[in-house]
Design a protein around this motif. Sequence first.
Motif, PDB file in Angstrom:
ATOM      1  N   TYR A 123       1.051  -1.230   0.176  1.00 15.10           N
ATOM      2  CA  TYR A 123      -0.118   0.058   0.019  1.00 15.10           C
ATOM      3  C   TYR A 123       0.971   1.381  -0.042  1.00 15.10           C
ATOM      4  N   THR A 124       0.503   2.234  -0.790  1.00 13.26           N
ATOM      5  CA  THR A 124       1.149   3.619  -0.587  1.00 13.26           C
ATOM      6  C   THR A 124       0.101   4.567  -0.666  1.00 13.26           C
ATOM      7  N   TRP A 125       0.653   5.870   0.050  1.00  8.96           N
ATOM      8  CA  TRP A 125       0.023   6.989  -0.164  1.00  8.96           C
ATOM      9  C   TRP A 125       0.479   7.952  -1.016  1.00  8.96           C
ATOM     10  N   SER A 126       1.891   8.219  -1.075  1.00  7.95           N
ATOM     11  CA  SER A 126       2.415   8.969  -1.491  1.00  7.95           C
ATOM     12  C   SER A 126       3.813   8.356  -2.371  1.00  7.95           C
ATOM     13  N   ASN A 127       3.547   7.260  -2.667  1.00 12.28           N
ATOM     14  CA  ASN A 127       4.538   6.640  -3.540  1.00 12.28           C
ATOM     15  C   ASN A 127       5.860   6.218  -3.307  1.00 12.28           C
ATOM     16  N   ASN A 128       6.217   6.539  -1.893  1.00 11.49           N
ATOM     17  CA  ASN A 128       7.625   5.961  -1.571  1.00 11.49           C
ATOM     18  C   ASN A 128       7.464   4.367  -1.420  1.00 11.49           C
ATOM     19  N   THR A 129       6.665   3.813  -0.899  1.00  9.50           N
ATOM     20  CA  THR A 129       6.650   2.495  -0.521  1.00  9.50           C
ATOM     21  C   THR A 129       6.531   1.700  -2.066  1.00  9.50           C
ATOM     22  N   LYS A 130       5.648   2.264  -2.948  1.00 13.30           N
ATOM     23  CA  LYS A 130       5.520   1.799  -4.298  1.00 13.30           C
ATOM     24  C   LYS A 130       6.911   1.868  -5.158  1.00 13.30           C
ATOM     25  N   TYR A 197       4.246  -1.052   3.010  1.00 12.93           N
ATOM     26  CA  TYR A 197       3.621  -0.051   3.481  1.00 12.93           C
ATOM     27  C   TYR A 197       4.233   1.087   4.339  1.00 12.93           C
ATOM     28  N   PRO A 198       3.555   2.114   4.170  1.00 12.78           N
ATOM     29  CA  PRO A 198       4.293   3.362   4.702  1.00 12.78           C
ATOM     30  C   PRO A 198       3.750   3.179   6.327  1.00 12.78           C
ATOM     31  N   LEU A 199       4.666   3.847   7.223  1.00 16.59           N
ATOM     32  CA  LEU A 199       4.313   3.655   8.724  1.00 16.59           C
ATOM     33  C   LEU A 199       3.743   4.936   8.833  1.00 16.59           C
ATOM     34  N   TRP A 200       2.793   4.880   9.797  1.00 13.36           N
ATOM     35  CA  TRP A 200       1.811   6.018  10.285  1.00 13.36           C
ATOM     36  C   TRP A 200       1.837   6.048  11.791  1.00 13.36           C
ATOM     37  N   TYR A 201       2.424   7.085  12.279  1.00 10.52           N
ATOM     38  CA  TYR A 201       2.366   6.987  13.688  1.00 10.52           C
ATOM     39  C   TYR A 201       3.152   5.955  14.294  1.00 10.52           C
ATOM     40  N   SER A 202       4.295   5.679  13.870  1.00 12.19           N
ATOM     41  CA  SER A 202       4.925   4.359  14.187  1.00 12.19           C
ATOM     42  C   SER A 202       4.098   2.907  14.067  1.00 12.19           C
ATOM     43  N   ARG A 203       3.043   3.084  13.368  1.00 10.20           N
ATOM     44  CA  ARG A 203       2.108   1.897  13.117  1.00 10.20           C
ATOM     45  C   ARG A 203       2.056   1.394  11.696  1.00 10.20           C
ATOM     46  N   CYS A 228       8.694  -1.426   5.185  1.00 10.61           N
ATOM     47  CA  CYS A 228       8.025  -0.377   5.126  1.00 10.61           C
ATOM     48  C   CYS A 228       8.848   1.085   4.798  1.00 10.61           C
ATOM     49  N   THR A 229       8.419   1.957   4.600  1.00  7.35           N
ATOM     50  CA  THR A 229       9.220   3.229   4.394  1.00  7.35           C
ATOM     51  C   THR A 229       8.702   4.267   5.585  1.00  7.35           C
ATOM     52  N   SER A 230       9.236   5.099   6.219  1.00  4.42           N
ATOM     53  CA  SER A 230       9.092   5.820   7.084  1.00  4.42           C
ATOM     54  C   SER A 230      10.178   7.173   6.838  1.00  4.42           C
ATOM     55  N   ALA A 231       9.628   8.393   7.585  1.00  5.84           N
ATOM     56  CA  ALA A 231      10.650   9.583   7.536  1.00  5.84           C
ATOM     57  C   ALA A 231      11.568   9.102   8.584  1.00  5.84           C
ATOM     58  N   SER A 232      11.293   8.723   9.688  1.00  7.19           N
ATOM     59  CA  SER A 232      12.585   8.523  10.540  1.00  7.19           C
ATOM     60  C   SER A 232      12.268   7.595  11.558  1.00  7.19           C
ATOM     61  N   SER A 233      10.667   7.126  11.834  1.00  3.18           N
ATOM     62  CA  SER A 233      10.560   6.262  13.086  1.00  3.18           C
ATOM     63  C   SER A 233      10.948   4.845  12.315  1.00  3.18           C
ATOM     64  N   GLY A 234      11.222   3.904  13.547  1.00  2.00           N
ATOM     65  CA  GLY A 234      11.498   2.365  13.381  1.00  2.00           C
ATOM     66  C   GLY A 234      10.399   1.732  12.995  1.00  2.00           C
ATOM     67  N   GLY A 258      14.199   4.519   4.706  1.00  3.63           N
ATOM     68  CA  GLY A 258      13.852   5.755   4.809  1.00  3.63           C
ATOM     69  C   GLY A 258      13.046   6.292   3.699  1.00  3.63           C
ATOM     70  N   SER A 259      12.349   7.292   4.063  1.00  2.79           N
ATOM     71  CA  SER A 259      11.472   7.799   2.745  1.00  2.79           C
ATOM     72  C   SER A 259      12.507   8.363   1.548  1.00  2.79           C
ATOM     73  N   SER A 260      13.660   9.218   2.106  1.00  4.71           N
ATOM     74  CA  SER A 260      14.490   9.970   1.274  1.00  4.71           C
ATOM     75  C   SER A 260      15.203   8.915   0.487  1.00  4.71           C
TER      76      SER A 260
HETATM   77  C1  LIG Z   1      -0.887   9.705   8.470  1.00  7.91           C
HETATM   78  C2  LIG Z   1       0.697   9.573   8.497  1.00  7.91           C
HETATM   79  C3  LIG Z   1       1.708   9.484   9.579  1.00  7.91           C
HETATM   80  C4  LIG Z   1       2.844   9.263   9.366  1.00  7.91           C
HETATM   81  N1  LIG Z   1       3.665   9.196  10.677  1.00  7.91           N
HETATM   82  C5  LIG Z   1       4.883   8.861  10.596  1.00  7.91           C
HETATM   83  C6  LIG Z   1       5.482   8.492  11.803  1.00  7.91           C
HETATM   84  O1  LIG Z   1       4.950   8.459  12.948  1.00  7.91           O
HETATM   85  N2  LIG Z   1       6.861   8.382  11.630  1.00  7.91           N
HETATM   86  C7  LIG Z   1       7.685   8.622  10.455  1.00  7.91           C
HETATM   87  O2  LIG Z   1       8.730   8.516  10.525  1.00  7.91           O
HETATM   88  N3  LIG Z   1       6.890   8.978   9.483  1.00  7.91           N
HETATM   89  C8  LIG Z   1       5.562   9.081   9.359  1.00  7.91           C
HETATM   90  N4  LIG Z   1       4.778   9.490   8.305  1.00  7.91           N
HETATM   91  C9  LIG Z   1       5.844   9.582   6.818  1.00  7.91           C
HETATM   92  C10 LIG Z   1       5.541   8.244   5.983  1.00  7.91           C
HETATM   93  O3  LIG Z   1       5.736   7.190   6.961  1.00  7.91           O
HETATM   94  C11 LIG Z   1       6.452   8.153   5.062  1.00  7.91           C
HETATM   95  O4  LIG Z   1       6.627   9.652   4.302  1.00  7.91           O
HETATM   96  C12 LIG Z   1       6.319   7.131   4.180  1.00  7.91           C
HETATM   97  O5  LIG Z   1       7.522   7.225   3.372  1.00  7.91           O
HETATM   98  C13 LIG Z   1       5.372   7.425   3.088  1.00  7.91           C
HETATM   99  O6  LIG Z   1       5.365   6.351   2.477  1.00  7.91           O
HETATM  100  P1  LIG Z   1       3.913   6.220   0.920  1.00  7.91           P
HETATM  101  O7  LIG Z   1       4.547   7.439  -0.017  1.00  7.91           O
HETATM  102  O8  LIG Z   1       4.280   4.823   0.608  1.00  7.91           O
HETATM  103  O9  LIG Z   1       2.955   6.636   1.417  1.00  7.91           O
HETATM  104  C14 LIG Z   1       3.595   9.560   8.177  1.00  7.91           C
HETATM  105  C15 LIG Z   1       2.658   9.994   7.219  1.00  7.91           C
HETATM  106  C16 LIG Z   1       1.450   9.970   6.994  1.00  7.91           C
HETATM  107  C17 LIG Z   1       0.758  10.153   5.981  1.00  7.91           C
END
Ligand SMILES: Cc1cc2nc3c(=O)[nH]c(=O)nc-3n(C[C@H](O)[C@H](O)[C@H](O)COP(=O)(O)O)c2cc1C
Length: 281
Positions: A123-130, A197-203, A228-234, A258-260
Amino acid sequence: MKLKKLKSSICGLFIIMLLALVNASCSNGSNEDIVSDYMVTVTAGEGGTAISERISYVVGEEVNVTATAYNGYSFMGWYEDSNLLSTEISYTFNMPARNIQLQAVFESVSQPSEKGRYLVVYYTWSNNTKSVADELCSIIGGNMVEVTPSTPYTTDYNTMLNVGQQELNAIDNSGIYPAINTKLDSFSDYDVVFIGYPLWYSRMATPMQAFLHNHTSLLSGKKIALFCTSASSGISGTVTDARRLCPEADFLESLRIGSSSADNSHDTLVGWLGRIGVAVE
Ligand SMILES: Cc1cc2nc3c(=O)[nH]c(=O)nc-3n(C[C@H](O)[C@H](O)[C@H](O)COP(=O)(O)O)c2cc1C
């Protein structure tokens, strides 16, 4: 008088010839021309054996050494100190005017895993995971399925932050998962199911939680590799979600990118695939 002169000339000639002979024999026997024996010593590193036909050779003589690798090792080469001399198992050279110590070096051959059948669900919202899922599929040659929510999400980031939080609360407090379009009948064609999947609020992002929730029994006993991809969370909070949703699945080592780095994940993925025993095409 004439005879005396002739006699002394012959004598002189004889002495000169004698001196020349002595000189020649002396020069043949000088240190630099002495034909000496030099030693060849061979040793084998871990993973094989090494032999030399003899241990002593005269300068210029042909020397042959042979290496044999054990099963699971391959021969890397003949080294003198750290210098690679040859990669031939059977190495022939002319004996230099010095002792020589050769080492046969071997390397463990990691057995490539058998080519498996792989499914990448993401699943991807902003294409990083894609991006990561695409790269993964190009490496392992698997099938790919995108999880999509029945109602498309907003494209506004701040609004999305609220929506994500509300959906997580709905899952935690009421066991209500967002509706998704994606449904699979079986995973039996696959050896490993990758879940991205992307990480949302560490979930784990809620649409992927919904997918696992809807396929719990089909994923029982299945090998699952989470990424998973995330900005910084594990990734650990999302692994907890996955284990809660699929308690009978066999989880392999998970991977966070990492997203970057999402557009540059090749090497990280290859390293991870090696660790979880997935063959790379
Ligand atoms: C609703 C929401 C919550 C998020 N929460 C976190 C977070 O807790 N920690 C973090 O590092 N990144 C967080 N992010 C950033 C995403 O995990 C990150 O940009 C990810 O690479 C997005 O992947 P996607 O492009 O596949 O959707 C959050 C993003 C969204 C939209």
